[in-house]
Each structure stands twice: as structure tokens, then as C-alpha cells.
Scaffold this motif. Structure first.
Motif, PDB file in Angstrom:
ATOM      1  N   VAL A  16      -2.502 -22.511 -60.965  1.00 44.50           N
ATOM      2  CA  VAL A  16      -2.872 -22.977 -59.522  1.00 44.50           C
ATOM      3  C   VAL A  16      -1.375 -23.537 -58.873  1.00 44.50           C
ATOM      4  O   VAL A  16      -1.302 -23.330 -57.643  1.00 44.50           O
ATOM      5  CB  VAL A  16      -3.557 -24.449 -59.614  1.00 44.50           C
ATOM      6  CG1 VAL A  16      -3.713 -25.208 -58.229  1.00 44.50           C
ATOM      7  CG2 VAL A  16      -4.979 -24.048 -60.204  1.00 44.50           C
ATOM      8  N   LEU A  17      -0.387 -23.999 -59.624  1.00 48.48           N
ATOM      9  CA  LEU A  17       0.781 -24.460 -58.965  1.00 48.48           C
ATOM     10  C   LEU A  17       1.663 -23.210 -58.651  1.00 48.48           C
ATOM     11  O   LEU A  17       2.457 -23.499 -57.561  1.00 48.48           O
ATOM     12  CB  LEU A  17       1.671 -25.271 -60.095  1.00 48.48           C
ATOM     13  CG  LEU A  17       1.189 -26.849 -60.295  1.00 48.48           C
ATOM     14  CD1 LEU A  17       1.959 -27.375 -61.407  1.00 48.48           C
ATOM     15  CD2 LEU A  17       1.225 -27.610 -58.785  1.00 48.48           C
ATOM     16  N   SER A  18       1.480 -22.095 -59.234  1.00 48.33           N
ATOM     17  CA  SER A  18       2.460 -21.194 -58.967  1.00 48.33           C
ATOM     18  C   SER A  18       2.421 -20.491 -57.618  1.00 48.33           C
ATOM     19  O   SER A  18       3.441 -20.730 -56.878  1.00 48.33           O
ATOM     20  CB  SER A  18       2.182 -19.803 -59.824  1.00 48.33           C
ATOM     21  OG  SER A  18       2.768 -18.698 -59.524  1.00 48.33           O
ATOM     22  N   PRO A  19       1.410 -20.352 -56.810  1.00 46.55           N
ATOM     23  CA  PRO A  19       1.334 -20.113 -55.486  1.00 46.55           C
ATOM     24  C   PRO A  19       1.477 -21.379 -54.299  1.00 46.55           C
ATOM     25  O   PRO A  19       2.034 -21.215 -53.427  1.00 46.55           O
ATOM     26  CB  PRO A  19      -0.029 -19.480 -55.197  1.00 46.55           C
ATOM     27  CG  PRO A  19      -0.908 -20.068 -56.066  1.00 46.55           C
ATOM     28  CD  PRO A  19      -0.285 -20.207 -57.551  1.00 46.55           C
ATOM     29  N   ALA A  20       1.022 -22.524 -55.241  1.00 46.96           N
ATOM     30  CA  ALA A  20       1.270 -23.922 -54.248  1.00 46.96           C
ATOM     31  C   ALA A  20       2.654 -24.248 -53.999  1.00 46.96           C
ATOM     32  O   ALA A  20       3.092 -24.652 -52.878  1.00 46.96           O
ATOM     33  CB  ALA A  20       0.478 -24.989 -54.866  1.00 46.96           C
ATOM     34  N   VAL A  21       3.595 -23.939 -54.795  1.00 48.42           N
ATOM     35  CA  VAL A  21       5.105 -24.182 -54.777  1.00 48.42           C
ATOM     36  C   VAL A  21       5.865 -23.145 -54.358  1.00 48.42           C
ATOM     37  O   VAL A  21       7.252 -23.184 -54.461  1.00 48.42           O
ATOM     38  CB  VAL A  21       5.323 -24.845 -56.043  1.00 48.42           C
ATOM     39  CG1 VAL A  21       4.798 -26.270 -56.392  1.00 48.42           C
ATOM     40  CG2 VAL A  21       5.628 -23.970 -57.260  1.00 48.42           C
ATOM     41  N   MET A  22       5.298 -21.919 -54.140  1.00 45.83           N
ATOM     42  CA  MET A  22       6.172 -20.785 -53.882  1.00 45.83           C
ATOM     43  C   MET A  22       7.005 -21.012 -52.745  1.00 45.83           C
ATOM     44  O   MET A  22       8.193 -20.461 -52.994  1.00 45.83           O
ATOM     45  CB  MET A  22       5.049 -19.807 -53.491  1.00 45.83           C
ATOM     46  CG  MET A  22       5.815 -18.149 -52.951  1.00 45.83           C
ATOM     47  SD  MET A  22       6.795 -17.399 -54.145  1.00 45.83           S
ATOM     48  CE  MET A  22       7.411 -16.098 -53.256  1.00 45.83           C
ATOM     49  N   LEU A  23       6.674 -21.955 -51.772  1.00 49.08           N
ATOM     50  CA  LEU A  23       7.686 -21.915 -50.421  1.00 49.08           C
ATOM     51  C   LEU A  23       8.037 -23.360 -50.427  1.00 49.08           C
ATOM     52  O   LEU A  23       8.757 -23.624 -49.400  1.00 49.08           O
ATOM     53  CB  LEU A  23       6.834 -21.342 -49.350  1.00 49.08           C
ATOM     54  CG  LEU A  23       6.393 -20.059 -49.200  1.00 49.08           C
ATOM     55  CD1 LEU A  23       5.924 -19.391 -47.700  1.00 49.08           C
ATOM     56  CD2 LEU A  23       7.802 -18.962 -49.240  1.00 49.08           C
ATOM     57  N   SER A  24       7.942 -24.052 -51.365  1.00 51.60           N
ATOM     58  CA  SER A  24       8.265 -25.634 -51.272  1.00 51.60           C
ATOM     59  C   SER A  24       9.475 -25.929 -52.211  1.00 51.60           C
ATOM     60  O   SER A  24      10.239 -26.835 -51.842  1.00 51.60           O
ATOM     61  CB  SER A  24       7.099 -26.466 -51.213  1.00 51.60           C
ATOM     62  OG  SER A  24       6.372 -26.225 -52.383  1.00 51.60           O
ATOM     63  N   PHE A 394       5.675 -14.129 -58.177  1.00 53.32           N
ATOM     64  CA  PHE A 394       4.429 -14.340 -57.186  1.00 53.32           C
ATOM     65  C   PHE A 394       3.528 -13.074 -57.428  1.00 53.32           C
ATOM     66  O   PHE A 394       2.246 -13.553 -57.545  1.00 53.32           O
ATOM     67  CB  PHE A 394       4.882 -14.631 -55.955  1.00 53.32           C
ATOM     68  CG  PHE A 394       3.755 -15.070 -54.887  1.00 53.32           C
ATOM     69  CD1 PHE A 394       2.959 -16.130 -54.984  1.00 53.32           C
ATOM     70  CD2 PHE A 394       3.036 -14.004 -54.285  1.00 53.32           C
ATOM     71  CE1 PHE A 394       1.890 -16.519 -54.067  1.00 53.32           C
ATOM     72  CE2 PHE A 394       2.056 -14.092 -53.306  1.00 53.32           C
ATOM     73  CZ  PHE A 394       1.574 -15.568 -53.375  1.00 53.32           C
ATOM     74  N   PHE A 395       3.996 -11.994 -57.175  1.00 58.10           N
ATOM     75  CA  PHE A 395       2.915 -10.804 -57.279  1.00 58.10           C
ATOM     76  C   PHE A 395       2.617 -10.639 -58.732  1.00 58.10           C
ATOM     77  O   PHE A 395       1.360 -10.426 -58.844  1.00 58.10           O
ATOM     78  CB  PHE A 395       3.703  -9.660 -56.754  1.00 58.10           C
ATOM     79  CG  PHE A 395       3.075  -8.325 -56.929  1.00 58.10           C
ATOM     80  CD1 PHE A 395       2.195  -7.773 -56.073  1.00 58.10           C
ATOM     81  CD2 PHE A 395       3.441  -7.538 -58.059  1.00 58.10           C
ATOM     82  CE1 PHE A 395       1.589  -6.609 -56.205  1.00 58.10           C
ATOM     83  CE2 PHE A 395       2.765  -6.227 -58.076  1.00 58.10           C
ATOM     84  CZ  PHE A 395       1.905  -5.764 -57.177  1.00 58.10           C
ATOM     85  N   ALA A 396       3.377 -10.597 -59.643  1.00 55.68           N
ATOM     86  CA  ALA A 396       2.623 -10.109 -61.076  1.00 55.68           C
ATOM     87  C   ALA A 396       2.033 -11.213 -61.323  1.00 55.68           C
ATOM     88  O   ALA A 396       0.717 -10.728 -61.975  1.00 55.68           O
ATOM     89  CB  ALA A 396       4.087  -9.952 -61.889  1.00 55.68           C
ATOM     90  N   LEU A 397       2.355 -12.410 -61.173  1.00 53.73           N
ATOM     91  CA  LEU A 397       1.260 -13.576 -61.854  1.00 53.73           C
ATOM     92  C   LEU A 397      -0.131 -13.493 -61.201  1.00 53.73           C
ATOM     93  O   LEU A 397      -1.280 -13.956 -61.858  1.00 53.73           O
ATOM     94  CB  LEU A 397       2.218 -14.898 -61.883  1.00 53.73           C
ATOM     95  CG  LEU A 397       1.379 -15.982 -62.646  1.00 53.73           C
ATOM     96  CD1 LEU A 397       1.001 -15.627 -64.121  1.00 53.73           C
ATOM     97  CD2 LEU A 397       2.107 -17.089 -62.410  1.00 53.73           C
ATOM     98  N   ASN A 398       0.025 -13.324 -59.853  1.00 54.12           N
ATOM     99  CA  ASN A 398      -1.213 -13.499 -59.216  1.00 54.12           C
ATOM    100  C   ASN A 398      -2.078 -12.271 -59.380  1.00 54.12           C
ATOM    101  O   ASN A 398      -3.322 -12.454 -59.520  1.00 54.12           O
ATOM    102  CB  ASN A 398      -1.148 -13.731 -57.598  1.00 54.12           C
ATOM    103  CG  ASN A 398      -0.747 -14.963 -57.510  1.00 54.12           C
ATOM    104  OD1 ASN A 398      -1.502 -15.985 -57.454  1.00 54.12           O
ATOM    105  ND2 ASN A 398       0.722 -15.362 -56.733  1.00 54.12           N
ATOM    106  N   VAL A 399      -1.638 -10.900 -59.261  1.00 59.52           N
ATOM    107  CA  VAL A 399      -2.366  -9.769 -59.733  1.00 59.52           C
ATOM    108  C   VAL A 399      -2.953 -10.102 -61.173  1.00 59.52           C
ATOM    109  O   VAL A 399      -4.232  -9.612 -61.435  1.00 59.52           O
ATOM    110  CB  VAL A 399      -1.791  -8.243 -59.492  1.00 59.52           C
ATOM    111  CG1 VAL A 399      -1.411  -8.423 -58.024  1.00 59.52           C
ATOM    112  CG2 VAL A 399      -0.656  -8.391 -60.324  1.00 59.52           C
ATOM    113  N   ALA A 400      -2.369 -10.594 -62.277  1.00 60.22           N
ATOM    114  CA  ALA A 400      -2.534 -10.904 -63.456  1.00 60.22           C
ATOM    115  C   ALA A 400      -3.953 -11.683 -63.491  1.00 60.22           C
ATOM    116  O   ALA A 400      -4.605 -11.551 -64.250  1.00 60.22           O
ATOM    117  CB  ALA A 400      -1.660 -11.032 -64.333  1.00 60.22           C
TER     118      ALA A 400
END
Length: 818
Positions: A16-24, A394-400
Motif C-alpha cells: 500500500v505504501l509503495s505507490p502512496a509515497v512514490m512522489l512524496s 514502482f512499475f515492477a512492484l505494481n505489476v507483480a
């Protein structure tokens, strides 16, 4: 397998945190990535988990190979040519390192993995809040007139913000009715993410908007209405027209137009002009290093050399080509471009295949995956999309994670009650297929049923043939099957003839097969979801119906068939699924599996009687029990010791024992080994009888015992008391169909032993049963612990109670019929 609860919670939080903190938070996505990677290494420390991972690799081979292709090429450049650099390898390592994380994530529950959608929402809300703050505090802007942050320049910042915004609304479920509050929050996240992208002025990323809109509306049942489509289309057009009139969009469009005019006048010193020169220089480098390029991380050095030789302007000297394709072309050559295409195809394909799933949760996860992969491909047209470490992570973890969502959901669907799943499946089917009855001008005189599959599949189609023959007694029905499976149709009274085709033949023979059936039938049925069945049906029938996998519906099936029935695979028994075809042509289904026979030939019957009464196993005055020892695949096999103990007990209670089996040398050797181990007189007919003769012998027996194989299905169809030994196989789909079992009622639950009709299904007791895998070794000749651990005392106890005699150990017989 269930993972440790604490590690599962930690992994869920990281997902959950991976995309949440991507740009912060600088490096926040990377920290989450390595937390999951560490948990994955611990998970794969167990042998049983590695076997599960191996099975996943076989199922998603293209996905895994796509992820490891790019890092493999860079490593090869480093090791062999020493042309690459270690910093250039760093982002691509994230693609390879996510593979064990994918294996681990699939072990989590779907309810945990689906929370990633709230990570997208949190990320979009966060970046949108930052955009609003920056709007009123211009001092924090990192570039004049364009929004970014301290560690990301405006282009990837705007692209990621746009993606997070769209992912928020793509995640609105296509299954259950979404809550109003949930929809409102996700729409707010979409607007805020879009606003941040708008302030970044990332015009290259805006090209992806069309794809992202499609992933947002794709699979929504309310869009079936033309009015809904027109209203939505009008709203989208109006929104973008309004957006196009704003100052930032006009400014970016005017800048593009100005660049084009300057280039036409010969001035290339513009943003667009320099980019085109950079791409031209990249193509020049490729022409000089076509195989492996100049080396990943060496582009700036190579461009500087071109500038020194006046072959390129110095202004374009840069570490990247502002395009993933041209960066790969120049730095990794043909091999690198092939690896990049493999990455795109390998990650895009599994989501594309699952997007039409009847399950709304799987469809939603599929469209989320398509949005992530598709936008990355489009972003890569104008920027180096995977060069940044955080972007690659971001790409790798989200597609997985999203593919793991699909796998977890499929696993959980397979564990729900069969009747409940069937009801849900039939409700969904009315929305997505064309299964209304096909109108026939008159009853068909000739019918072809295509089932080019294994022996069990062919036998399970006979209820469909029986239904059609009963409805249309004058019809002449043929079946087309693979050579070697026709024995199970021996002397089937409903068939005129059986056409056999080889599984692998030269093109000339295939053409001859096609010519032999071309449009010769009034009605043709593809009774199994396979391309061969579909092709034969299209070739043969003037009217055509067929089964199509509900989770992987083939678009061309709708073109080749007049009506389709959706095959719900693990949710329904194969007999029930096949009988859906009867409803397509207005035929009343009859769930009667028709066993083979030996026909009226007196001479053949005499030979059969002589063989059956031959020593050493013959006991003419005593009842007979038939044992079938060998299934087609080794992982479904019981043990020699178990069979031997059962035989000794049967002989001690006055039963003649006959062995059935096929002609393969391995089956004959196994039977001979058993005869020696049992130490009792046994009528060994392995390899001696046809399918029809085997069925006739089973009809005369008091009891049949066999593994999960075609002959056990035959025994159930004969009406003989049958004990079916099941391990990895799924009874819901492949349990023997009891004699005279009613239409529309599922015979078996997924777990548990019990009696239904004339069949007692005895299942292994391990927790993993039924795993639906090829044994514990995950290959056809491996063993299955659930079967090797099946005690002979359990089989003997069930046999004793079915035969009405005293067993040495008591085991309560469970009747699970209604």
C-alpha cells in the motif's frame, strides 16, 4: 499455503505504501520494494514454497522472462564486453528482483492485496494536495511555470501523478456495487492527481490519456447501453475541450507549434528540434553498434564523441535519449530492443487475457495492470521511463502485485462452495455471452461433436450426445476425437461413427481432414474449449455452437460460432458445463454418461467370457472386484503396498480380483510387480482388454477401485459401486459422475470424502488437497504425498462397508448426497 500472519501484514503495508509515497518521500518506494523482497527470500526458503513458485513460473513463464530480459542483457554487456556500467544496471535489477516478490505475494489473501488500490488513491491525494499548496506558494516550484518536487523533474512527476489519478478511478470495482463514499474519494483522488499532472505541463504523458480512459470504462456493464456510451463520450469530449482552453495547456500547445515552425525555418535549437536530433544521433549509434549498442550508461560518452566529430550538435549530449526505445536502441542494440519488447509483451499479456473475466474483482485488477503497463509503454515514447530507479521499482512492484491479486482471487474463487459459484457464474453469464437458444429451421439430420482431448474428456461429452439423440432420434451424430481416445466410445448406441485425427500431423493430412468434414453437418458443436475443437466445428457445421473459457474468452470464437456457452472451469463439473451446449439448441439436458460396450457379436462375447474365466484368478462361484492400477499420469498413482494389502483382504473374504489397465509396457510391469507383492491368485488383464470389454467386466463386478482416471469414470457410468482415489485432482470439476445423477446438481464438494450415488470419493487428507497441481514435484511423473500417504486401512474400511461385510478397522461412511 498460508504465510505467517505478521509477515503478511508487513507485506500488505509495504504494498500500500509503495505507490502512496512514490512522489512524496525520496526512496520510499524503494524501501517498500526491498521489504517485500526480503520477505520473499524467507518465504522461498521452504521447499514446498519453492514448488509453488515453480508452478507459478510455468504458468506465467512469459511474464517472468519479460522481467528478467533487460537486466540479463545489461549483465551480459558488463560481463562480456564491459561496455555497461553498474549504476545503469541498478534500475533494471528491480525488474528481476521483483520475481521472487511476485511468487511470495501470490501466497497472500486477495483481501490483503486488493488494498493496493488505496495506495494509488493515497498517492494521488498526496500529490494533488502538494499541487494545491504549490499553486499558492510558487517559491516551492522547482522549474519555472512547471510543477515537480525536490527529487523528480516535472516530466516523470507529471506522468506518475496522471497515472496515480487514473488508477484511483480504474480501481472502482466492476463486481459488487461500490459504496458512494468510496466512489467519491476515488474521484477526488483522480481530480487531484490530474491537477498535479496539469500543473507539471507534461505534454508527452498526456498522450496516454486515451488508453487510461479506456482502462477506466472498460468492462463496465452499464456501458452496454448506447445512451450511456454516448453520454460518457460527450462528457469526456466536453471535459477535454474545457481543459484545452486553460492557460497551461494552451501554453504547452503553443510551445509545440512554435517549435515546429522554428524547425521548418531551419532552426533546430528548440525543445522538439533537439529531441529529434537526439533520436537521430541514437539511430546513428545503433547503425554502428547494431548488436549490443554502445553499452548501457555510455550514451553521454558516445554522444560527446559524435559532437567532437561534428556529427551531432553539442546541445544534445545527454545521459538519456528522452525515449525508452531510442535509449535502448542506442545503448543495448537489437538484443536490447528485443528484451524491451519482451518486457512489454510479457507484462501486458496476462492482464489482457484476464480483462474479460466474469469475476468483477479479476477484471478490475486486470484493467489496473493494463493501465500501469500501457501507460509505461506510452510514457516511454517521450522519456526514459525505466531509467529512474524509483520508476522501475514502482512499475515492477505494481505489476507483480496486480498479477498476484488475480492469482489470489482465482484461488479463492476455487475455494468457495460449488453451488454458490455456479449461481454467481450463471448470473454473470447472462450479461456477457450470447447464450440465448439458436433457432433451427428444422431438427438437424447430421450433427458433429468435436472433442479432441483426452479419454476422460471424450467420455464426459457422451451426456450431450445422449441428450441430442433423445431429442432428435432421427439425427445421425458423429464425434471427432484424437486417435487413441476412440475406445471409450466403443459401441456407443447414440453415435453413427467416430472420426479420429492425429494430434500431430503434416499440413497435408490436416488439409485432408478439413476437406473430409467441410460443411457436411447441419449442426456442429465444440464440446471443449480448445482451438482444434473450434476449428473443426467451424469447418464442419452450417450452424455452430461451442464452449469458451469464461476467464479467457477468445474474441474469434464469437466470429466462428453462432452461439457460445461459457465454461466456468473450476466452478462446475465438466458434465454440467458440457450440457450447457444442449440448452443453446433447445435440447433438454440428460446427465447420463454412456459407458462403452462390446456389442452383440456372439463370437467376441465368447472370447471375452473365456478370458474372464481363465486361471489363476478365476473363481466362477464368487463375486469379483476390479482394480484399475495406473492412471495416465504418475502423480495420480496409489502405492503398490496399498494395492497389495487391499487385494489380500479381498481374497481373504472370498472375492475374485481382476486387474484392468492399458497396453503400455509401464502399466504391464507395474501390474506384474503388484501380483508378486500381493502373493495371491489374481486375474491380470492389464493390456488384454479393450475399453468396451473393460466396461463389460466392470458391469459384472461387485466393486471397482481406481484412481483419478478415465476407467474410473467408466465404472461410475456402469452403475457399479465405485471407490475413486483422489489426491491433487479437483472433484468439483473431475469427480466421477455418479450413475443416474440428476441434471443441474453438483455431485462433489471440493474437499472431503463421501458417497454420492454409486460412487464413494476417497480423498487424501493433506491440507493442500486438492492442489490441482502435477503432484508434489510439479511434473507428470512425480508423486503426491496425499496419495502415497493414503492408508490401505481407509480403502479397506470403505470397501467393507460398501460390500456389507466387517472391516478390520471401523471408518464411518459419510453420505454427502442430499
Amino acid at each position: 499455503m498460508r504465510t505467517n500472519q505478521l509477515s503478511g501484514c508487513v507485506a500488505t503495508l509495504a504494498v500500500v505504501l509503495s505507490p502512496a509515497v512514490m512522489l512524496s518521500i525520496r526512496g520510499g518506494t524503494g524501501y517498500c520494494f526491498f521489504v517485500i523482497f526480503a520477505l520473499a527470500l524467507v518465504y522461498l526458503g521452504k521447499a514446498e514454497h519453492r514448488r509453488c513458485a515453480a508452478a507459478l513460473f510455468r504458468e506465467h513463464r512469459l511474464f517472468v522472462l519479460g522481467l528478467i530480459g533487460m537486466p540479463a542483457v545489461v549483465l551480459f554487456q558488463l560481463a562480456v564486453f564491459r561496455s555497461s556500467t553498474f549504476p545503469a544496471l541498478d534500475p533494471f535489477l528491480r525488474l528481476a528482483l521483483v520475481v521472487p516478490s511476485f511468487f511470495y505475494l501470490t501466497s497472500l489473501a486477495y483481501r490483503q492485496l486488493r488494498l493496493v488500490q488505496w495506495g494509488f488513491v493515497a498517492g494521488a491525494l498526496g500529490v494533488g494536495t502538494w499541487a494545491i499548496y504549490a499553486h499558492f506558494h510558487p517559491v516551492v516550484w522547482v522549474a519555472s511555470g512547471r510543477l515537480g518536487n525536490s527529487f523528480t523533474n516535472p516530466i516523470p512527476f507529471g506522468d506518475t501523478a496522471l497515472l496515480l489519478g487514473f488508477l484511483s478511478i480504474v480501481s472502482i470495482t466492476r463486481g459488487r456495487r461500490a459504496r458512494i463514499a468510496e466512489v467519491a474519494i476515488k474521484i477526488a483522488a483522480f481530480l487531484l492527481g490530474g491537477y498535479a499532472s496539469y500543473l507539471s505541463g507534461s505534454r508527452g504523458g498526456w498522450i496516454a490519456v486515451a488508453l487510461l480512459v479506456w482502462t477506466t470504462v472498460g468492462g463496465r456493464h452499464w456501458l452496454v447501453s448506447r445512451r450511456a456510451r454516448m453520454t460518457l463520450g460527450s462528457a469526456i469530449v466536453a471535459f477535454f475541450l474545457a481543459l484545452g482552453s486553460t492557460s497551461i495547456v494552451r501554453q504547452r500547445v503553443d510551445a509545440t507549434v512554435s517549435d515546429i515552425k522554428e524547425m521548418q525555418q531551419g532552426n533546430i535549437d528548440t525543445s522538439l528540434g533537439l529531441r529529434l536530433q537526439l533520436w537521430r544521433a541514437s539511430a546513428l549509434l545503433y547503425s554502428r553498434h547494431p548488436a549490443f549498442g554502445v553499452g548501457r550508461g555510455r550514451l553521454e560518452e558516445a554522444l560527446n564523441e559524435l559532437a567532437q566529430r561534428a556529427e551531432a550538435p553539442r546541445a544534445i549530449v545527454n545521459a538519456g535519449a528522452h525515449s525508452e526505445f531510442f535509449s535502448t536502441l542506442s545503448q543495448m542494440g537489437t538484443v536490447g530492443v528485443a528484451a524491451l519488447l519482451l518486457l512489454y509483451v510479457g507484462t501486458f499479456t496476462p492482464f489482457w487475457r484476464n480483462r474479460l473475466s466474469a469475476d468483477g474483482e479479476i477484471a478490475t485488477a486486470s484493467y489496473l495492470g493494463l493501465a500501469v503497463v500501457g501507460s509505461t509503454i506510452i510514457f516511454g515514447l517521450t522519456i526514459d521511463a525505466l531509467t529512474l530507479v524509483m520508476s522501475a521499482a514502482f512499475f515492477a512492484l505494481n505489476v507483480a502485485t496486480l498479477l498476484a491479486c488475480i492469482e489470489a482471487r482465482k484461488r479463492e474463487i476455487g475455494e468457495v462452495g460449488n453451488s454458490r459459484a455456479l449461481k454467481r457464474g450463471r448470473s454473470a453469464r447472462t450479461k456477457v455471452d450470447n447464450s440465448r437458444p439458436l433457432k433451427l429451421a428444422r431438427p438437424p439430420r447430421t450433427i458433429l461433436v468435436a472433442c479432441p482431448r483426452r479419454i476422460g474428456d471424450v467420455l464426459m461429452v457422451t451426456p450431450l450426445v445422449r441428450s441430442m439423440k433423445t431429442q432428435w432420434p432421427e439425427a445421425m451424430i458423429d464425434m471427432i476425437v484424437f486417435r487413441g481416445t476412440e475406445g471409450v466410445l466403443e459401441h456407443n448406441p447414440d453415435l453413427r461413427r467416430v472420426i479420429t485425427v492425429a494430434q500431430r500431423v503434416p499440413l497435408r493430412e490436416r488439409i485432408a481432414d478439413a476437406a473430409g468434414i467441410w460443411r457436411r453437418y447441419d449442426l456442429a458443436c465444440a464440446a471443449t474449449d480448445s482451438d482444434r475443437a473450434l476449428i473443426y466445428t467451424w469447418l464442419a457445421g452450417r450452424k455452430r455452437i461451442g464452449l469458451v473459457n469464461a476467464d479467457r474468452e477468445k474474441w474469434f470464437a464469437r466470429l466462428m460460432l453462432h452461439r457460445i456457452a461459457l465454461d466456468w472451469q473450476l466452478q462446475a463439473h465438466v458434465v454440467s458445463t458440457t450440457l450447457e451446449l444442449a440448452l443453446l439448441v433447445g435440447v433438454t439436458p440428460r446427465a447420463e454418461v454412456v459407458a462403452p460396450g462390446i456389442g452383440p457379436d456372439l463370437e467376441r462375447r465368447a472370447r471375452f467370457e473365456a478370458r474372464l474365466n481363465a486361471p489363476p484368478g478365476a473363481m466362477p462361484a464368487q463375486p469379483m472386484v476390479v482394480l484399475h492400477l495406473c492412471p495416465m499420469y504418475g502423480y495420480k498413482k496409489w502405492t503398490v503396498d496399498g494395492w497389495a494389502a487391499t487385494i489380500r483382504w479381498l481374497r481373504a473374504h472370498g472375492f475374485a480380483v481382476a486387474l484392468s489397465g492399458g497396453p503400455a509396457q509401464a502399466e504391464r510391469a507395474y501390474a506384474a510387480q503388484l501380483v508378486v507383492a500381493a502373493g495371491e491368485p489374481i486375474l491380470n488383464l492389464v493390456g488384454e482388454l479393450t475399453f468396451g470389454e473393460t466396461a463389460e467386466m466392470i458391469r459384472r463386478a461387485k466393486l471397482f477401485i481406481g484412481p483419478d482416471t478415465g476407467t474410473t469414470h467408466v465404472a461410475a457410468a456402469c452403475g457399479t459401486l465405485t471407490i475413486a482415489l483422489f489426491g491433487p485432482g479437483d472433484p468439483v470439476r473431475w469427480g466421477p459422475w455418479p450413475w443416474n445423477w440428476p441434471v443441474g446438481e453438483a455431485p462433489w464438494a471440493r474437499r472431503g470424502s463421501g458417497l454420492r450415488g454409486n460412487v464413494y470419493l476417497l480423498q487424501g487428507e493433506n491440507e493442500c488437497v486438492p492442489c490441482r497441481q502435477e503432484g508434489c514435484g510439479r511434473h507428470e511423473e512425480s508423486t503426491s504425498d496425499c496419495l502415497t500417504g493414503l492408508r490401505a486401512s481407509r480403502v479397506i474400511a470403505v470397501a467393507a462397508q460398501l460390500l456389507g461385510i466387517q472391516a478390520p478397522t471401523q471408518a464411518r461412511i459419510v453420505d454427502i448426497s442430499r
